[in-house]
Scaffold this motif. Structure first.
Motif, PDB file in Angstrom:
ATOM      1  N   GLY A  23      34.434  45.759 126.437  1.00  0.00           N
ATOM      2  CA  GLY A  23      33.635  44.709 127.042  1.00  0.00           C
ATOM      3  C   GLY A  23      33.671  44.978 128.534  1.00  0.00           C
ATOM      4  N   PHE A  25      32.336  43.604 132.275  1.00  0.00           N
ATOM      5  CA  PHE A  25      31.716  42.516 133.014  1.00  0.00           C
ATOM      6  C   PHE A  25      31.806  42.861 134.489  1.00  0.00           C
ATOM      7  N   HIS A  27      30.175  41.519 138.263  1.00  0.00           N
ATOM      8  CA  HIS A  27      29.436  40.390 138.812  1.00  0.00           C
ATOM      9  C   HIS A  27      29.777  40.229 140.300  1.00  0.00           C
ATOM     10  N   ASP A 116      33.542  41.257 122.928  1.00  0.00           N
ATOM     11  CA  ASP A 116      32.168  41.625 123.230  1.00  0.00           C
ATOM     12  C   ASP A 116      31.859  41.221 124.668  1.00  0.00           C
ATOM     13  N   LYS A 117      30.797  41.766 125.206  1.00  0.00           N
ATOM     14  CA  LYS A 117      30.460  41.567 126.621  1.00  0.00           C
ATOM     15  C   LYS A 117      30.206  40.105 126.966  1.00  0.00           C
ATOM     16  N   GLU A 118      29.532  39.370 126.094  1.00  0.00           N
ATOM     17  CA  GLU A 118      29.216  37.961 126.375  1.00  0.00           C
ATOM     18  C   GLU A 118      30.462  37.090 126.387  1.00  0.00           C
ATOM     19  N   THR A 119      31.385  37.335 125.455  1.00  0.00           N
ATOM     20  CA  THR A 119      32.640  36.576 125.432  1.00  0.00           C
ATOM     21  C   THR A 119      33.439  36.858 126.691  1.00  0.00           C
ATOM     22  N   LYS A 121      32.355  37.842 129.626  1.00  0.00           N
ATOM     23  CA  LYS A 121      31.671  37.208 130.762  1.00  0.00           C
ATOM     24  C   LYS A 121      31.980  35.710 130.796  1.00  0.00           C
ATOM     25  N   LYS A 122      31.879  35.055 129.647  1.00  0.00           N
ATOM     26  CA  LYS A 122      32.123  33.607 129.569  1.00  0.00           C
ATOM     27  C   LYS A 122      33.555  33.264 129.986  1.00  0.00           C
ATOM     28  N   GLU A 126      34.366  31.257 133.458  1.00  0.00           N
ATOM     29  CA  GLU A 126      34.953  29.926 133.285  1.00  0.00           C
ATOM     30  C   GLU A 126      36.305  29.835 133.978  1.00  0.00           C
TER      31      GLU A 126
END
Length: 138
Positions: A23, A25, A27, A116-119, A121-122, A126
């Motif tokens: 994963g 991320f 940003h 996974d990438k979305e998890t 990132k979240k 957060e």
């Protein structure tokens, strides 16, 4: 014995699957705070964020590839944090720790094998928002 065992790596998941993708991320944020924060406080905040990501990865049996941040303040002072899962390495410009920061740019890259990438990132955003006192992400 696989190469992870040879290196002294002690995670609880298999490295046998060579197709495992990390994963990733990456940003950047430009932040302005209502009240100034000392460079020392911001360093502690970001180091705690990195440590929380390390703990989350360990609890989920993930493997840290790398966590890095680069922070620059309006006064051109900089902070660098990096970890590969054990300790957090911290470097800063002379004067960073004593400075009062109201505006800064934060660049971060997190590479963790397992989620996974979305998890990723979240969780990363957060936790960052909580550490910086910015509230929840919508």
């Amino acid at each position: 014995m696989n190469s992870a065992e040879n290196s002294g790596h002690t995670c609880r998941h298999s490295h046998e699957n060579s197709n495992e993708e990390p994963g990733v991320f990456s940003h950047s944020l430009a932040l302005q705070l209502e009240k100034g924060i000392s460079g020392s406080e911001l360093t502690n905040c970001l180091a705690a964020w990195v440590k929380d990501l390390i703990q989350w990865a360990a609890e989920n049996h993930y493997f840290i590839g790398h966590i890095k941040t680069f922070t620059s303040s309006e006064s051109t002072l900089n902070l660098w944090l990096a970890s590969t899962g054990k300790e957090v390495n911290i470097n800063s410009s002379p004067g960073w720790q004593e400075s009062i920061i109201t505006r800064f740019n934060l660049n971060m890259t997190v590479i963790i094998f397992g989620p996974d990438k979305e998890t990723l990132k979240k969780i990363a955003l957060e936790n960052l928002h909580k550490k910086l006192g910015l509230g929840s992400i919508r």
